[in-house]
Enzyme design. Structure first.
Site, PDB file in Angstrom:
ATOM      1  N   ALA A  66     -65.729 -43.419  16.102  1.00  0.00           N
ATOM      2  CA  ALA A  66     -67.018 -42.785  16.372  1.00  0.00           C
ATOM      3  C   ALA A  66     -67.503 -43.227  17.751  1.00  0.00           C
ATOM      4  CB  ALA A  66     -68.028 -43.183  15.299  1.00  0.00           C
ATOM      5  N   GLY A 112     -63.883 -43.509  12.273  1.00  0.00           N
ATOM      6  CA  GLY A 112     -64.148 -42.125  11.894  1.00  0.00           C
ATOM      7  C   GLY A 112     -62.953 -41.216  12.071  1.00  0.00           C
ATOM      8  N   GLU A 115     -60.953 -41.697   9.003  1.00  0.00           N
ATOM      9  CA  GLU A 115     -61.719 -41.081   7.916  1.00  0.00           C
ATOM     10  C   GLU A 115     -61.576 -39.561   7.938  1.00  0.00           C
ATOM     11  OE1 GLU A 115     -65.401 -43.981   6.936  1.00  0.00           O
ATOM     12  OE2 GLU A 115     -65.265 -43.379   9.039  1.00  0.00           O
ATOM     13  N   GLU A 135     -64.425 -51.222  11.437  1.00  0.00           N
ATOM     14  CA  GLU A 135     -65.881 -51.272  11.432  1.00  0.00           C
ATOM     15  C   GLU A 135     -66.451 -52.678  11.219  1.00  0.00           C
ATOM     16  OE1 GLU A 135     -65.002 -46.944  10.475  1.00  0.00           O
ATOM     17  OE2 GLU A 135     -64.103 -48.903  10.044  1.00  0.00           O
TER      18      GLU A 135
END
Length: 260
Positions: A66, A112, A115, A135
């Site tokens: 991200a 992300g 993900e 993360e």
């Protein structure tokens, strides 16, 4: 719709969506997430699109995570909304599309990015791919479904280790874990995905959509996946695709599914 951060291309039943932020290693910001939502939605309702492939531009990254600069000063409430909204409009949305989605993981798939790959129906990786959920090294946890989908795909122990260490695994270990279905060279990544997609396009899109729903039911709390399967199986008998498929089989010819 015109996009600033992604590219879309259609060819012979396959829509390819390319995340195109090479200077940011294709990192996901909110604009990109919104554009991806619209691109997936458009491809899913397009009657000619039978399979969607999603990949990243260049040879370094699928999605390197991200865009941290976008949310570094968020409050608790803003962080919760960020995760909830992202899951709703992209990650859960992709997982539950009726059109099959293949992730062509062409490099780093971190945070992300992993993900997003895990939200797709299955994954193919290039041999230079690196995958992980880093993360906790930033003082946060995966928020776009990573704790749930990674556990479903590789098991609790391996998911715990990957999340707690914030480490990366290479493509071959991802294959061993069952996180990806195939590993190939960078040059052969999209051709292999397209080859698999072509096999999918030969089958009933109605039956495939029903199968996706039934498989996903296995992971939904309070839902009896067997009942979803039974209902879907029965509904198939009322489709034109079923009539064509069974007739073609009995007539010993290749089926030409109408997609209804």
């Amino acid at each position: 719709m015109n996009f600033n951060n992604i590219l879309t291309e259609y060819d012979d039943g396959i829509t390819t969506i390319t995340i195109n932020r090479p200077k940011k290693l294709n990192a996901l910001n909110q604009d990109t997430i919104n554009e991806l939502h619209h691109a997936f939605k458009e491809a899913n309702v397009d009657q000619d699109t039978k399979v969607i492939i999603v990949t990243g531009s260049g040879e370094k990254a699928f999605v390197a995570g991200a865009d941290i600069s976008e949310f570094a000063d968020y409050s608790v409430e803003e962080g919760e909304y960020l995760a909830a909204n992202g899951q709703k409009i992209l990650f859960n949305f992709v997982e539950n599309l009726s059109t099959p989605v293949i992730a062509a993981v062409n490099g780093f798939a971190l945070g992300g990015g992993l993900e997003l790959a895990m939200a797709c129906h299955f994954r193919v990786a290039s041999d230079n791919a690196k995958m992980g959920l880093p993360e906790v090294s930033l003082g946060v946890i995966p928020g776009y479904g990573g704790t749930q989908r990674l556990t479903q795909l590789v098991g609790k122990g391996r998911a715990m280790e990957m999340i707690m260490t914030a480490g990366m695994i290479d493509a071959n270990k991802a294959l061993d874990y069952g996180l990806v279905n195939h590993v190939t060279s960078q040059e052969e990544l999209l051709p292999l995905c397209e080859k698999i997609a072509k096999k999918i396009t030969q089958n009933s899109s109605v039956a495939i959509a029903t199968a996706i729903k039934a498989v996903n039911a296995c992971y939904q709390d309070g839902v009896d996946g067997f009942e979803v399967e039974i209902k879907g199986f029965g509904e198939c008998f009322g489709t034109e695709d079923f009539a064509e498929g069974t007739t073609a089989f009995l007539e010993k010819r290749k089926a030409k599914f109408p997609g209804r």
